[in-house]
Every structure is written in C-alpha cells, then in structure tokens.
Design an enzyme around this catalytic site. Structure first.
Site, PDB file in Angstrom:
ATOM      1  N   ARG A  22      44.612 102.182 157.626  1.00  0.00           N
ATOM      2  CA  ARG A  22      44.236 103.091 156.795  1.00  0.00           C
ATOM      3  C   ARG A  22      43.206 102.459 155.799  1.00  0.00           C
ATOM      4  O   ARG A  22      43.012 101.491 155.474  1.00  0.00           O
ATOM      5  CB  ARG A  22      45.172 103.959 155.651  1.00  0.00           C
ATOM      6  CG  ARG A  22      46.031 105.045 155.719  1.00  0.00           C
ATOM      7  CD  ARG A  22      46.752 105.640 154.691  1.00  0.00           C
ATOM      8  NE  ARG A  22      47.001 105.135 153.831  1.00  0.00           N
ATOM      9  CZ  ARG A  22      47.165 105.122 152.134  1.00  0.00           C
ATOM     10  NH1 ARG A  22      48.340 104.093 152.854  1.00  0.00           N
ATOM     11  NH2 ARG A  22      46.790 104.966 151.277  1.00  0.00           N
ATOM     12  N   THR A  23      41.941 103.749 155.543  1.00  0.00           N
ATOM     13  CA  THR A  23      41.474 102.998 154.337  1.00  0.00           C
ATOM     14  C   THR A  23      41.672 102.764 152.884  1.00  0.00           C
ATOM     15  O   THR A  23      42.378 104.058 152.177  1.00  0.00           O
ATOM     16  CB  THR A  23      39.511 103.404 154.795  1.00  0.00           C
ATOM     17  OG1 THR A  23      38.957 104.029 155.442  1.00  0.00           O
ATOM     18  CG2 THR A  23      38.222 102.560 152.962  1.00  0.00           C
ATOM     19  N   LEU A  24      41.423 101.279 153.022  1.00  0.00           N
ATOM     20  CA  LEU A  24      42.114 100.807 151.123  1.00  0.00           C
ATOM     21  C   LEU A  24      40.603 100.193 150.114  1.00  0.00           C
ATOM     22  O   LEU A  24      40.823 101.273 149.182  1.00  0.00           O
ATOM     23  CB  LEU A  24      43.441  99.563 151.463  1.00  0.00           C
ATOM     24  CG  LEU A  24      44.666 100.139 152.140  1.00  0.00           C
ATOM     25  CD1 LEU A  24      45.207  98.939 152.258  1.00  0.00           C
ATOM     26  CD2 LEU A  24      45.509 100.964 151.249  1.00  0.00           C
ATOM     27  N   ASN A 126      42.826 108.932 154.325  1.00  0.00           N
ATOM     28  CA  ASN A 126      42.498 107.651 154.823  1.00  0.00           C
ATOM     29  C   ASN A 126      40.681 108.325 155.006  1.00  0.00           C
ATOM     30  O   ASN A 126      40.381 108.717 155.812  1.00  0.00           O
ATOM     31  CB  ASN A 126      42.992 107.799 156.226  1.00  0.00           C
ATOM     32  CG  ASN A 126      42.769 107.150 157.335  1.00  0.00           C
ATOM     33  OD1 ASN A 126      42.173 105.604 156.994  1.00  0.00           O
ATOM     34  ND2 ASN A 126      42.728 106.903 158.024  1.00  0.00           N
ATOM     35  N   PRO A 127      40.404 107.727 153.543  1.00  0.00           N
ATOM     36  CA  PRO A 127      39.027 108.680 153.142  1.00  0.00           C
ATOM     37  C   PRO A 127      37.898 107.890 153.982  1.00  0.00           C
ATOM     38  O   PRO A 127      38.667 106.258 154.653  1.00  0.00           O
ATOM     39  CB  PRO A 127      38.794 108.369 151.907  1.00  0.00           C
ATOM     40  CG  PRO A 127      39.608 107.206 151.901  1.00  0.00           C
ATOM     41  CD  PRO A 127      40.675 107.130 152.315  1.00  0.00           C
TER      42      PRO A 127
END
Lengths: 249, 277
Positions: A22-24, A126-127
């Site tokens: 996931r994009t953090l 998860n943008p």
C-alpha cells in the site's frame, strides 16, 4: 489479509498483501502544476523537478503529458504513481483507438475516468499519491479540471496543485480573464511560476509550458525564468519583523 | 427448412457450412410481431405492432428505453429481449458513470453482438431468439442497427423485422432515400405507415401500435395514443369506407373485438387497454 484490486477493464487483478504494497508516503515528488483556460484553449505550466524528500534530486522530470488527441495531464505528487496513471491512460486510449469508429475520448471523459480511479484507490486505502490537472479542448469546448488523491474532483477556469493553490490561485483570481491571448496567458503563468520559484523550496528554475488547442498539444522546451534577488526584503529579511531589533527608518 | 441430422447442437456444422440452430433462432425472430426502425440525420423512430396473447390480456412490451439517447425494439422471444435490454441498460449506465458521457451506439451494438456470438459457440448455451433494432444518437450522428441472433449486426437507414415485415420493408425501400433529410414529423408518419403495411387489411388504430422517438435535444420517449391517432388521421380515410379491405379482415391471431365495420379510433373504444403508455 489480502486485497484484490480490479483495475478498470478487468484485464488485471492485483493482490496486495497487507501493508507491504500500500502507498504509505510519497518518495519522489513533483511540486505545483498551474493551469488556466485562455482564448484558444488551455495553458499549463510545471517545473521539471523531482524531489527526494528535501533533496532536489531529479531535474529532468516531465510532469505534463498529452493524452489522446484532446487532453493534457499534469501531475504533482509521487512521480511513480504518475507513471502508473499514464500507463492506465495508455491502455484506455489504445482501446479507444482500436474501436476505430470516429468516436474518441474527450477531456471530460478522461477526467471522470481518473476521478473514478483515484476515488476507488482511496477507498481501498491505497491511494495514488497525486493531484492531477486535466485540461483539453474538444469540438471547440475548453475543459479544465482537477482530481486529488482522495478523489475530490472539480472543474474551473484556473487550477493549481500543492503550493500553487496558495501562491498562484490568488494571482489568478485577480488577473485571469476569459479572453486572454496566448502571450498574455503565458505571462500570467510565468508570473505565478516566478512566485512559486521564490517561495516554494521544492521548485526549480526549469519549467515547461504546455499549450492545448483544437489543433493539438504542444509542450514547450524547458527554459528558465529570470529572477531578481536584490530586493531589499531579500537582502535583509528581518527588517521590521516582529521581535527583531532591526528597523528601516 | 426441414429437420436434418446436423441441427441438434449449435456447435455442429452442417456439411455445407451452416449452423442450423442459429438459423432456427433467426426463424424465431420472423415469428414475432413486427418492429420497425427508421432514422434521419437527427432523429430515430422505433415503432412496433402491439400483439396480445388473447383479448383478455394486455400486449407485450417490445420497445425499451436503454438510455436517454438509445432505444431498442425487439421481435421474437420477448423474454430474451428483456434480458438483453437489461444488459444494454447496464452497459450504458456503467459507461455514463465512469466517463460522464453517453455511450456511443456503435460500441454498444458491438458488445451486444459479441454477447450473442458467445451463444453460438458454446454447447451448453442456445442462441438468443430475438432480433433487436437499436436506435440511438451519439456524437457521430443518428444510427439504427439491427442485431441478430447469429451475432451479426448491420447498420440501416430503415429496417423492419418480425412477421409480415416484408410488406413494411417494401414500403421503406420505396421511400428510404428521403429519410436522411426528413423532418421529425415525416419520419413518424413514415413509421406508422410502415406499420400499417404489416397489418395488411386490419384498420390502423393507435391502440395497435407503439411509437417511440429520440433525437437531438429530445431524449427517448414514447408517443401517447392521442399523438399517434392524430398522425393516423392525416392519412387514414374515414373508417366506414374500408379502403384497404383487399385481403379480408379475418386475422388468425387476436383480432379486435368489433365486427368488420370500422369504429372510430381514439376516444374511449380501446378493447385491449395497453398496460404501459
């Protein structure tokens, strides 16, 4: 915990294993994009910098790309996510062209497609860490819109991302007009970009301006703005500031 | 055509390269009541004959709105037609949701045709027994397509399907060259006159037909009985003198209740009240 993320036309399915995919936070980022509608179409400006945290690491990043025949996409935020979005749009425009039936995707369709993608990614935590500016002209109609990483989307006569919202939009609110000529539009954008250059630490002095009209898209060669650093306020920044002993009498 | 040893399965070819099951499916279309479509540069008209199972029942719905800019008329197994209409509505609305823009007709019919083709190549399926006249408007203009159970589709200026459609087609063939530049009113009139051809002798009344229109600035909608009757009145002679008696009034299927001598169409006298419109 597994996530299954269906990408648009169902030809791809990705499994995200818990947090590892996931994009953090963003790593390599681009700063503001500023765009306006003018008499013949859309003008968009962005610099060519890719920051790695506080380091201005990459200085040749093209953050604006033509999409199909009618649209132009500019992005700030994570560069790798921008490249991913370009890949999705590539598939989209490819399929659109394959129909070969006289219909083509206009800027409004692309904008809405992107809004759906961004919003759906946000819902899965998860943008795509970008703020996108989508402009274009189709059948004489000018279109300019924006989508953020949480799926907020709208259209306007002038848009900006990131710092541009705070520094450029006020200038545009005062000075934008419906019938700007190309030269006036470029001057207005350069004025905004100059302010951003002075005040945004992640801006670099190497920018491109893209023009979008009924005939098509052209992205200019990179160039730099003239700057002036001998303003009195720059040489002696604390003069007259709250709590300082220096006064300009 | 006659029964033969190659017609049991849709996945069996005949030695002459035919798929009989698919052809039989197309026969089912010919048995349904007539549906007609015409288009001009800016409008598409779909019309059909209202056939009811018996005098006691209402007629079946054969024209469906797919979206504001697309409508479909069916002939054949209406149950199959309903399912396909639902599919079309679904595709159209999904496209509108993602792209905020109406789906172009050409792309919809290709999806429909591909769906029909699948049923001609799976041993556990059967072809859809319905022909669809898809009319719609998109940025490349007004379109009329015919989708058949074989998975083929064709674009037409005007077309008719179903029983006795040949009579309508003959009428349309005489007049089609004028359709492209026709006004909306003329197009509707031509549609109703084509319907009249398929009735072959029966008096044309507004209760016997359903007419729908769509065009630029005009979303898909049905015409009400009054408007249809008005158009009929412009070309149909006074009902007492049966001009087109020719074939005789006896109809094998559900004929209107009243004895042969014409009744005043329009106000009050509907024997079978249609459920919709």
């Amino acid at each position: 915990m597994t996530f299954t993320i269906q990408i648009e036309n169902g030809t791809e399915v990705r499994n995200a294993e818990a947090d590892s995919q996931r994009t953090l936070y963003p790593y390599v980022t681009g700063t503001s994009v500023v765009a306006i509608k003018y008499k013949d179409g859309i003008l968009m400006a962005s610099d060519m910098g890719g920051s790695y945290g506080s380091t201005l690491r990459y200085k040749n990043v093209e953050r604006m790309k033509a999409i199909g025949k009618h649209s132009l996409l500019g992005a700030s935020g994570e560069i790798s996510d921008f490249q991913e979005i370009l890949r999705y749009l590539d598939e989209l425009t490819l399929n659109d062209n394959m129909w070969d039936d006289g219909n083509s995707l206009g800027p409004k369709e692309v904008h809405n497609y992107l809004t759906r993608v961004m919003y759906n990614r946000r819902n899965k935590f998860n943008p795509l860490w970008n703020t996108l500016v989508l402009g274009g002209v189709k059948n004489g109609e000018k279109y300019l819109g924006m989508v953020s990483m949480i799926g907020v989307s709208f259209e306007d006569n002038h848009v900006a991302t990131g710092f541009g919202n705070h520094l450029a939009r006020p200038i545009l609110r005062d000075e934008w007009r419906e019938d700007l000529s190309f030269e006036e539009g470029v001057k207005l954008l350069e004025k905004c970009m100059r302010v951003l250059l002075y005040r945004d630490r992640s801006a670099i002095n190497k920018l491109q301006i893209a023009k979008m009209t009924e005939e098509g898209v052209t992205v200019s060669e990179p160039y730099s703005l003239k700057t002036f650093w001998e303003f009195k306020a720059f040489t002696n920044p604390t003069v007259g500031a709250e709590g300082s002993w220096l006064y300009d009498n | 055509m006659f029964r033969n040893q190659y017609d049991t399965d849709v996945t069996t070819w005949s030695p002459t390269g035919r798929l009989f099951q698919v052809e039989y499916a197309m026969e089912a279309v010919k048995q349904g009541s007539a549906a007609i479509g015409l288009r001009s540069r800016s409008h598409v008209v779909l019309a059909c004959v209202n056939k009811a199972q018996s005098e006691l029942s209402s007629h079946q719905r054969k024209i469906f709105k797919v979206d504001d800019h697309i409508g479909v008329a069916i002939a054949g197994l209406t149950a199959d037609g309903r399912v396909l209409s639902r599919y079309m509505r679904s595709e159209s609305i999904n496209h509108s949701f993602t792209y905020e823009s109406p789906l172009s007709v050409g792309r919809l019919v290709v999806r429909l045709a591909d769906k029909a083709q699948v049923c001609t190549q799976r041993s556990w399926k059967r072809p859809y027994g319905v022909g669809l006249l898809v009319g719609g408007l998109d940025e490349s203009g007004a379109h009329l397509y015919y989708n058949c159970p074989s998975g083929n589709y064709f674009e037409y200026q005007a077309f008719a399907i179903g029983s006795r459609s040949q009579a309508a087609k003959t009428y349309l063939e005489r007049r089609y060259e004028s359709f492209q530049e026709s006004s909306r009113e003329d197009l509707i009139k031509d549609a109703i006159m084509a319907i009249r051809e398929t009735l072959q002798g029966e008096t044309l009344k507004s209760s016997l037909c359903t007419v729908s229109v769509l065009g630029l600035e005009e979303p898909f909608h049905f015409l009400d009985q009054e408007s249809i009757q008005k158009v009929i009145d412009t070309f149909e002679k006074v009902p007492e003198e049966e001009e087109d008696a020719g074939e005789g009034e006896a109809e094998p299927e559900a004929a209107p209740v009243a004895a042969g001598t014409g009744e005043q169409g329009g106000s009050g006298d509907q024997d079978v009240a249609p459920m919709e419109m």
